[in-house]
Design an enzyme around this catalytic site. Structure first.
Site, mmCIF file in Angstrom:
data_model
loop_
_atom_site.group_PDB
_atom_site.id
_atom_site.type_symbol
_atom_site.label_atom_id
_atom_site.label_comp_id
_atom_site.label_asym_id
_atom_site.label_seq_id
_atom_site.Cartn_x
_atom_site.Cartn_y
_atom_site.Cartn_z
ATOM 1 N N GLY A 42 70.563 38.365 64.555
ATOM 2 C CA GLY A 42 70.844 39.422 63.585
ATOM 3 C C GLY A 42 70.476 39.110 62.145
ATOM 4 C CD GLU A 97 77.492 34.833 61.359
ATOM 5 O OE1 GLU A 97 76.863 35.747 61.922
ATOM 6 O OE2 GLU A 97 78.427 34.207 61.886
ATOM 7 C CG ASP A 98 74.229 39.805 61.923
ATOM 8 O OD1 ASP A 98 75.192 39.012 61.978
ATOM 9 O OD2 ASP A 98 73.835 40.444 62.913
ATOM 10 N N GLY A 103 85.144 37.293 62.725
ATOM 11 C CA GLY A 103 85.155 35.979 62.081
ATOM 12 C C GLY A 103 85.088 34.827 63.085
ATOM 13 C CE LYS A 129 82.059 46.166 61.820
ATOM 14 N NZ LYS A 129 81.008 46.526 62.787
ATOM 15 C CG PHE A 150 78.042 49.342 66.023
ATOM 16 C CD1 PHE A 150 78.657 48.167 66.435
ATOM 17 C CD2 PHE A 150 76.669 49.487 66.223
ATOM 18 C CE1 PHE A 150 77.920 47.156 67.053
ATOM 19 C CE2 PHE A 150 75.930 48.481 66.833
ATOM 20 C CZ PHE A 150 76.564 47.319 67.258
ATOM 21 N NE ARG A 163 67.937 42.008 67.720
ATOM 22 C CZ ARG A 163 69.190 41.531 67.631
ATOM 23 N NH1 ARG A 163 69.744 41.367 66.458
ATOM 24 N NH2 ARG A 163 69.871 41.232 68.718
HETATM 25 P P1 IMP Z 1 82.194 37.943 64.848
HETATM 26 O O1 IMP Z 1 82.434 37.835 63.367
HETATM 27 O O2 IMP Z 1 82.359 36.668 65.599
HETATM 28 O O3 IMP Z 1 82.968 39.085 65.451
HETATM 29 O O4 IMP Z 1 80.685 38.260 65.150
HETATM 30 C C1 IMP Z 1 79.935 39.002 64.360
HETATM 31 C C2 IMP Z 1 78.655 39.319 65.130
HETATM 32 O O5 IMP Z 1 78.843 40.497 65.926
HETATM 33 C C3 IMP Z 1 77.591 39.622 64.128
HETATM 34 O O6 IMP Z 1 76.838 38.483 63.813
HETATM 35 C C4 IMP Z 1 76.790 40.688 64.841
HETATM 36 O O7 IMP Z 1 75.788 40.081 65.624
HETATM 37 C C5 IMP Z 1 77.771 41.370 65.749
HETATM 38 N N1 IMP Z 1 78.242 42.619 65.105
HETATM 39 C C6 IMP Z 1 79.469 42.874 64.592
HETATM 40 N N2 IMP Z 1 79.536 44.100 64.055
HETATM 41 C C7 IMP Z 1 78.299 44.648 64.229
HETATM 42 C C8 IMP Z 1 77.710 45.924 63.860
HETATM 43 O O8 IMP Z 1 78.323 46.823 63.247
HETATM 44 N N3 IMP Z 1 76.402 46.091 64.207
HETATM 45 C C9 IMP Z 1 75.672 45.143 64.853
HETATM 46 N N4 IMP Z 1 76.178 43.949 65.200
HETATM 47 C C10 IMP Z 1 77.477 43.701 64.899
HETATM 48 MG MG MG Z 2 74.900 38.149 65.125
#
Ligand code: IMP
Ligand code: MG
Length: 174
Positions: A42, A97-98, A103, A129, A150, A163
């Site tokens: 991402g 990170e994207d 978290g 987010k 999303f 992407r």
């Molecule tokens: P987390 O913080 O471990 O929940 O992971 C975050 C990852 O989930 C990000 O790096 C994205 O790849 C994916 N992700 C979370 N929210 C979104 C979204 O709104 N669109 C696309 N990918 C998302």
């Molecule tokens: Mg990701």
């Protein structure tokens, strides 16, 4: 069962913000050994744009994570499907990170890289987010705060689509 794509962040705003973040990061780390780590897939576009604004000669590396387990966070397991190649011992590390969402991915990386002897660890996320955050991970350099929804584009996908887009859209079911 289709969905609409609502524009959320235009390409011009992304360009300006990424340049600002690069300047902030460069000022923070000036003169120190820095490793910038791209969390695939991402972050690939964000990372490529960001590092061109980082002026403190960083080393560059990539990781890719997968998480297994149920819909609930409890019991969810994060693993590397591609680990780092650069040695981080004694170096400052910036995770790029994207999105930081729950978290959990960031928490996993912080834990592993701390054990490998990173001098410091910070997180840069294109989008911070808040809605679903489950752990107390702080985003040190955040591009855009987003409350919920999303989003796709600028590296971020839905089922590996979108992407390549140079702007960010919210996917809304119709
Ligand atoms: P987390 O913080 O471990 O929940 O992971 C975050 C990852 O989930 C990000 O790096 C994205 O790849 C994916 N992700 C979370 N929210 C979104 C979204 O709104 N669109 C696309 N990918 C998302
Ligand atoms: Mg990701």
């Amino acid at each position: 069962m289709g969905h609409k794509m609502l524009p959320v962040i235009p390409a011009g705003d992304i360009r300006r913000r990424v340049a600002e973040l690069g300047a902030e990061i460069s000022a923070h780390y000036q003169g120190q050994p820095l490793v910038c780590v791209c969390v695939l897939k991402g972050a690939f576009l964000f990372f490529a744009d960001l590092v061109r604004h980082i002026t403190c000669a960083p080393e560059i590396d990539f990781v890719r994570l997968a998480s297994y387990g149920g819909a609930t966070s409890r019991g969810r397991q994060t693993v590397f499907t591609k680990d780092m190649e650069v040695d981080v011992d004694g170096k400052h590390v910036l995770l790029v990170e994207d999105i930081v969402d729950t978290g959990r991915s960031a928490e996993f990386l912080l834990h592993v890289l701390e054990k490998r002897g990173a001098a410091s660890l910070k997180i840069c996320a294109f989008v911070d987010k808040h809605e679903r955050r489950e752990v107390g991970v702080a985003v040190d350099f955040a591009g855009f705060p987003i409350q919920k929804g999303f989003i796709v584009g600028y590296g971020m996908d839905y089922a590996e689509q979108y992407r390549e887009l140079d702007a960010v859209y919210e996917l809304v079911p119709e």
